[in-house]
Design an enzyme around this catalytic site. Structure first.
Site, short mmCIF file in Angstrom:
data_model
loop_
_atom_site.label_atom_id
_atom_site.label_comp_id
_atom_site.label_asym_id
_atom_site.label_seq_id
_atom_site.Cartn_x
_atom_site.Cartn_y
_atom_site.Cartn_z
N TYR B 49 0.83 -1.21 0.00
CA TYR B 49 0.00 0.00 0.00
C TYR B 49 0.86 1.25 0.00
CZ TYR B 49 -3.87 -3.09 1.18
OH TYR B 49 -4.82 -4.09 1.15
N GLU B 50 0.31 2.32 -0.56
CA GLU B 50 1.02 3.59 -0.64
C GLU B 50 1.43 4.09 0.76
OE1 GLU B 50 -1.10 7.15 -1.98
OE2 GLU B 50 0.27 7.17 -3.68
N SER B 51 0.72 3.65 1.77
CA SER B 51 1.03 4.08 3.13
C SER B 51 2.28 3.39 3.67
CB SER B 51 -0.15 3.78 4.04
OG SER B 51 -0.52 2.41 3.92
N GLY B 129 0.73 9.47 -5.51
CA GLY B 129 1.83 8.64 -5.96
C GLY B 129 1.62 8.04 -7.35
#
Lengths: 309, 252, 309, 252
Positions: B49-51, B129
């Site tokens: 995940y982007e996190s 992103g």
């Protein structure tokens, strides 16, 4: 989502991923040095390796003395605070070992560029140093932004380092390679991400639940790891925070051992080539020595990750 | 129960993930697709995940890519510098999922503005992103619920996330293939890499080529081996409904 | 070694470090958003700020609606997955707010350059994008190393971002500013190091021993921190891992509130200007709402840092 | 008990730390000096170690900059990228301590080789982080136990860690002043920054200017206000012996 099991033996991991002529990064800054992996490389008689290691210390000297190494990429070649690396010095002084010299941050930036797939990484070192004159890999770039005084600004850059394989030591990992390190975490994550393949050597392979109870502690995630090797006490004579202390006496002794080529050869024959594996080396050191390196307890306070109610 | 558009798109997208190891995905349709793929064609595929969360084992279905339930019990939470620098730019992602307001025939994406950037008719969220996913993934899948000429446009109002063709024109060698699959409510567009236009390669049952071409803002090419998409199988539906999203948070 | 006590009130911290015309970085990626600090900036009526924030979300919209902001540096301007930021959209669409657009990694690299005092930071984004055409700060550099094909290689770079002050929210810190974060750690450390001054807003100020029991958890060390503000529940409507959950209803409501300029003004007057401080805002939300956001327990397994015997 | 050379050098170095907030120091004399300064002229000064440890509270005297006792109970252990990138290069260090095999009149240092780099008579450890400490600290203190012409040389065999003068000649604007203090068993050499040579500013009691000049490999300038160094006070000695290094690990 079944997690792939990447656990294997040291013998198999080295046999598969460390091939003659490879560039091998061994990282760990005083803490968590992958000594056992280095010894297995010597046992298997690998040749013509390029070793990348910021602080080339005892294990590097041993690999060189084991005739495994033809080229060294490093920023510090010394036996910690305990003296010299005899074999390394002899070979460099004799011109028998190619040496690429950097500063610590130069090495770090090479790993950063390697991990990030960058063509270069800029840093404020090397200005006025003689190192770029003996290391043509260190170059300059002109900034496309004006300097604070309005003029042109130049900065040195280093190229990416992308080892064929990086080997690091850690406290623990799960079977799929989620690796947790505490204490000095060094440059291990970057060295792993910069590499084509990565071997993680751990004091313990632990249950998935241990890792998942504290995901921020995972310095290297499974997707970056190709092999997990359980090898207790694999960092000796270096220390592993919370597991065993540094064997200072060994470091001091090494300056003596390595000063004498014949004694050094004898040491390798007895302690490395003469032991079947790291478990045999550990046993040969003896419980008395290990008792001196034992550490007491200083537990971290747990934190709450929370759960949706 | 009739098949919803989400079920259809998730099932179709999941089949395209055979062979992938790491997938970069947002919450919603992409995660449904990957979760189904984990149960079917790609058992070991991992979502990043982007996190920065890797190896999530959420006790509840997450509402955002940074939901607290994704973090608890996960295998790793990477610092943002590692996620974007080492994982994404480091070329560790096989398939990235993206959405966009506009897509063109080469799979370039706009998520910044409708109209002129300097005086936009609509200001959209921007790249986030997405630009990095496009530039650094092995390939990119785009899932678009609505297939219409405003979204599938001959000329983007603004190119936020360029595919490899635009990168090359800018003098920079791209890593990946850019968009290789666009999965919509009408069918699947595909291209194999640099220099290729998106072609219609499959339609959902009952959808005609003319309908798709009419819904596309450029003169859409049709693959010589156009196929019809097999609707979700009973197994796929059962897994989506019982295992992946039993509360029907995203299957609505 | 007496540790300097940097604890202060939110009012004093904002009054001292956030001045009209300053560049203020507010970071926190969905998690740990410094909302309470943003509200205090509105209460104190700061003007002409440049706000740097990767994910410009509700608190940014509120600051803009509070007439505090003349320029925004961001890579994502949206209300998470819940809709739009009404005021931000209105002003950007009307040309009434200067906007510097980046991608997420572009912002990260600006902070990295800022923290590292680099003239630029290279990244593999922007090639072929229209963003450089509307943002002249994004430029190109030619690598001094040959490309894999032997030719010349170009790469985009971004300039450093050095905020006058960075404000971040965290779970806990000691009085001197050693700040611990778990869950998503975001870009907070880099944003703090890039800044001239840094304010850390925490759920709890804890005893030195708590921090020192787990030094690897310290994401921001004291030497980089100028003020420590204890402000429980200071991230609402964002979440704090292990402390309280995200207020999803608030995010959804915000799309409605911010869609109507008058309603938005009323909301600010009631909830921000109409509350004396964050404690009053928290009380006004009411215990029932906080009970819905309460989280359960999921404790990390402690690790042993060891002690020399 | 007579005063040892270590006690003398540590006491003298500690006095120079008034006003410093962050000091980058290795184990041994530099840490003794900083620890004494914390008890005297600079109560809030913090040592940052190359290993990334900040705010150390060691239960025993550490043997290396990465000793396990420095980590346990410390306030922060920074990743190496943060230590070198954000702390050092980020210009967060006021005073850095360095040693070297050779130093020249501008405070440039050699820790790489004696002889020709390509065929060295002696291969030394190299830079480590010394180059970064020199380039990025506000100023640098050098402590050299032995003051002799082989170490204080007119021409370095190799310049590992250049001061700001060499940086400028290379076209790059340095951050700090480079070496501002060299503390030896004979006295203190000092310079204030770019363009200046080291001058003899103080001698230990009983040491003559001629002795220092004879021990220095270049024509050493003498400051117009040459002073005599006050020997360690009773308080300084007591604190060094009782509080800082009671086991006399480094005071030997």
């Amino acid at each position: 989502m079944p997690q792939p099991d990447k656990t294997t033996s040291m013998r198999e991991a080295i046999a598969e991923f460390v091939t003659d002529g490879a560039t091998v990064s061994l990282e760990g800054f005083t803490h968590l040095i992958p000594t056992a992996a280095g010894h297995e490389i010597i046992r298997q008689g690998r040749r013509d390796l390029t070793i990348a290691r910021m602080t080339a210390d005892v294990v590097t000297d041993q690999l060189i003395a084991g005739d495994c190494v033809s080229r060294l990429i490093s920023s510090f070649v010394g036996n910690s605070t305990a003296g010299s690396l005899g074999e390394l010095r002899r070979r460099v002084e004799a011109g028998a070992l190619a040496f690429e010299e950097y500063s610590h941050y130069g090495m770090i930036c090479r790993y950063l560029a390697g991990a990030q797939r960058l063509p270069f990484y800029p840093l404020r070192s090397y200005a006025g140093s003689d190192v770029p004159a003996v290391n043509p890999s260190i170059r300059k770039v002109t900034s496309p932004y004006p300097a604070p005084d309005g003029g042109e600004e130049q900065i040195y850059v280093v190229p990416p380092l992308n080892p064929d394989v990086t080997i690091v030591q850690a406290q623990r990992a799960d079977r799929s390679g989620n690796t947790q390190i505490w204490g000095l975490t060094g440059i291990q994550a970057e060295a792993v991400y910069a590499a084509r393949k990565a071997i993680v050597v751990v004091e313990e392979v632990v249950a998935d639940e241990v890792i998942r109870s504290d995901p921020n502690r995972t310095v290297i995630p499974a997707h970056a790891v190709d092999a997990v090797v359980a090898c207790p006490r694999g960092a000796h004579p270096a220390f592993v925070q919370g597991y065993y202390d540094r064997d200072g006496a060994f470091y001091r002794e090494w300056s003596q051992i390595s000063a004498d080529p014949q004694r050094l050869r004898g040491w390798l024959d007895e302690w490395v080539r003469g032991t079947a594996d790291h478990a045999a080396y550990v046993a040969k050191l003896g419980e008395e020595r290990w008792a001196e390196l034992a550490v007491g307890e200083a537990w971290s306070e747990p934190v709450n990750y929370g759960r949706r109610l | 129960m009739s098949i919803t558009s989400s079920e259809l798109l998730a099932a179709v997208a999941s089949r395209e993930l055979a062979g992938a190891n790491t997938v970069f995905a947002g919450i919603g349709l992409p995660t449904l697709a990957v979760s189904l793929a984990q149960l079917t064609v790609a058992p070991e595929v991992e979502i990043v995940y982007e996190s920065g969360v890797c190896g999530a084992h959420p006790a509840q279905l997450p509402e955002t890519i940074a939901d607290a339930v994704l973090i608890t019990d996960s295998e790793a939470v990477l610092p943002m510098t590692a996620l974007f620098g080492y994982v994404l730019q480091g070329a560790r992602i096989d398939v990235g999922f993206l959405g966009a307001a506009q897509i063109d025939r080469f799979g370039n994406l706009n998520s910044s503005v409708i109209g002129d950037w300097h005086a936009p008719k609509v200001r959209l969220p921007g790249s986030g992103g997405a630009m990095e996913v496009m530039a650094n993934s092995g390939e990119v899948f785009v899932v678009m619920r609505r297939h219409d000429p405003r979204s599938f446009t001959a000329e983007l109002d603004f190119c936020t996330s360029p595919g490899p063709d635009r990168a090359l024109a800018d003098g920079i060698r791209p890593r990946g293939k850019g968009v290789t699959r666009v999965i919509t409510d009408l069918g699947i567009l595909a291209r194999d890499g640099v220099g290729e236009e998106l072609r219609l390669v499959a339609t959902h049952p009952g959808v005609t080529v003319d309908e798709v071409r009419a819904a596309t803002g450029w003169d859409l090419r049709v693959d010589s081996e156009l196929t019809e998409i097999a609707p979700p199988t009973g197994d796929e539906l059962r897994m989506l409904r019982e295992d992946v999203d039993p509360a029907r948070v995203y299957l609505r």
